[in-house]
Every structure is written in C-alpha cells, then in structure tokens.
Design an enzyme around this catalytic site. Sequence first.
Site, PDB file in Angstrom:
ATOM      1  N   ARG A   1      40.494  17.566  39.033  1.00  0.00           N
ATOM      2  CA  ARG A   1      39.344  17.264  39.868  1.00  0.00           C
ATOM      3  C   ARG A   1      38.120  17.995  39.327  1.00  0.00           C
ATOM      4  O   ARG A   1      38.213  19.118  38.828  1.00  0.00           O
ATOM      5  CB  ARG A   1      39.606  17.676  41.323  1.00  0.00           C
ATOM      6  CG  ARG A   1      40.418  16.650  42.099  1.00  0.00           C
ATOM      7  CD  ARG A   1      39.607  15.385  42.328  1.00  0.00           C
ATOM      8  NE  ARG A   1      40.358  14.319  42.984  1.00  0.00           N
ATOM      9  CZ  ARG A   1      40.951  13.325  42.354  1.00  0.00           C
ATOM     10  NH1 ARG A   1      40.919  13.274  41.035  1.00  0.00           N
ATOM     11  NH2 ARG A   1      41.560  12.374  43.018  1.00  0.00           N
TER      12      ARG A   1
ATOM     13  N   HIS B   1      35.653   9.103  34.629  1.00  0.00           N
ATOM     14  CA  HIS B   1      36.675   9.105  35.692  1.00  0.00           C
ATOM     15  C   HIS B   1      37.565   7.858  35.593  1.00  0.00           C
ATOM     16  O   HIS B   1      37.817   7.155  36.571  1.00  0.00           O
ATOM     17  CB  HIS B   1      36.015   9.167  37.071  1.00  0.00           C
ATOM     18  CG  HIS B   1      36.891   9.799  38.112  1.00  0.00           C
ATOM     19  ND1 HIS B   1      36.391  10.567  39.149  1.00  0.00           N
ATOM     20  CD2 HIS B   1      38.243   9.770  38.295  1.00  0.00           C
ATOM     21  CE1 HIS B   1      37.392  10.970  39.929  1.00  0.00           C
ATOM     22  NE2 HIS B   1      38.516  10.504  39.414  1.00  0.00           N
TER      23      HIS B   1
END
Length: 335
Positions: free
Chosen positions: A248, A296
Amino acid sequence: MKLVIHPAVDSDRLEALRSAAPGAEWVNAASPSEAVAAMPGAEGFLGKISPAMLSRADRLRWVQSFTASLEHYLFPALAAHPCVLTNTRGLFGDVIADQVMGYVLCFARNLHTYAARRIERRYEPEGGESGRVDFASGPGVVNAMDRATIYLPRATMGVIGMGGIGREVARRASAFGMTVRGVDRHPDRVEASPGVDRVDGLDQLETLLAWSDFAVIAAPHTPETEGLFDARLLSAMRPSSYLINVGRGAIVVLDALVAALRAGSLAGAALDVYEVEPLPPGHPLWSFSNVILTPHTAGYSPVVAERHRALLVENVRRFARNEPLLNVVDKALWF
C-alpha cells in the site's frame, strides 16, 4: 434471511449470488438511499456500507467488502459493531507476484534502462561503450557490463508481509534461485513456504533490510504500517539494494524515499502504489532513471473478476448454512 447489496451488481452476478442462498430475500440497491431504506431486518450486507446504512441495521450479522484493502472502508461504528467483516484478500497473490518478478528482472538485467534508450535510439550496453563482450582476458576477469547485471541465484530477497501475496513472491523468487527470507506480524501463523529460509517477526525488519538485495513490501495498510518506511527505516538498506512496493502506498514515505535515492542510499525502487494517487506529474520520482513507476496495476488480470465472484458466492453459501466464513477480518488491525 435478508441480504442487501450496494453498489448494485449486474444481473448475472446477482443470479449467481441468489443461487447460493435460494431462500433469501435480496435487495440489489442502486442508490445509497435505497440501501439505507433496506437495512432494517437485513442480516447480511455485501459491498460498501456507510454509517447511515449501519445505523439502520437492527439484525446485521455479516458485512462482505468487495475489496481487499480496508483503510478507506472501516469507520469507528463498524469497527465496534458485533457483525463479522470479511474482505476479498487472496485473489491477487500470483498476479502481483508476477509483476514483482518483472521489476526484479528489469533491475537485474537493466531492461528498464534499455527501454528508455530505445526511445533515444541508443545502442549502448549498460556499463560499457561496446556491444561486444571481450573474453580474451581469460576466465575470472569481470568487465563493466558484467558488473552492471545481477546474477539472481546469488541475490537475496526480503519479503515484508508473508500473506498470500508475499508467499507467492517468495515462491517465484526461489524458482529463480534467490535466497528468500521474510518478516510478518504473526510469523508463527505463516504457512510453510518452500524456498523460504526463515520468517521472523517485525522486530527483525531492519536486519532483513540490511540483508536484502531486493526488499519487497507486500504488507497491508494498517495503523501499524502507515508511514513505516520513513527515513530511519530506509537507512537500514544498502546502497546496492532495491525497494519494491506492491503493498500500500501509505507504507512508504515518498519524501524520505526521494531523499534516499538522491543520496545514493539505495540502488533504485519500483512502486505500484503511492501515498498520493495518481502520482502528480511534477513529483521528483518521475525524474529518476533507477525508478520504475506503474499506475497501481499489479493486481490487473482477467482471472481476478472470476475469483472475486467465486469468493462472494462461496461466502453467501456459507452464511446461508451457518458455516465459517472465508477471509474474516480483525477490524482493529484492518486485515
């Protein structure tokens, strides 16, 4: 039994869910207001629940998140509620691990450098001016081009977070001959992984970073991991080491990473997630030739949608039969 879905799912997915609990009443709520109105009497909820929805729930026993990450999902009332929360972790391990090894191979073989040189039409090996390897000096002589590559069977990888993604990363790295170690919040609960030398607790994180040629973050965003990789922790890495983050974005302090790269405190970095997404066009990370940035996308794959649907259907089936649910979350830890 009543179950509420929001956001609404398509008709095919709804039919698959219904087939797992044929006697249930289903509300496939298209709007937040429709979901709020449907909450009285609901025992299960699938999707993104809000404080307003939860406040109307009087029989709620189970909430199923459509996502694996929960940092933007949990709120205090939900964390305190007695309902069971489940997420969709476990769908992405092999897919994300493939991308990690893509980064590793780029750094080991300078593929990211050559991709940039193709645009410039530069036929120039990394570490040398000539495209020809000279063997005339005999065995044992290491030329500049040799030094510019990494022989993976002699390289080490440290994996931070030995969940499903971390174990798949370790398995692939081991197949390339790398020596692999890991750290995890609960090392005693980590499933045995062939090719992994050892898994230690988080108290050994700095030791792992100092040992690793490649340090791979595969941990979730939790109150404990937010901002974990700051200037102090990055200083534990060696100037010849690479940092890879597919966990993350909030785990790595980007200002600290930029400072470490500028100082030559590590050899490079590959990031798929960022503190701020999308990464601003003017961010300094775009200017480093030893940094690989992807938007991402590590979890992208045609198989993920199939696995997502199968997981939801299986949990609905289990809930309808009062069987143990998959992917139960510790709401205090966010995973």
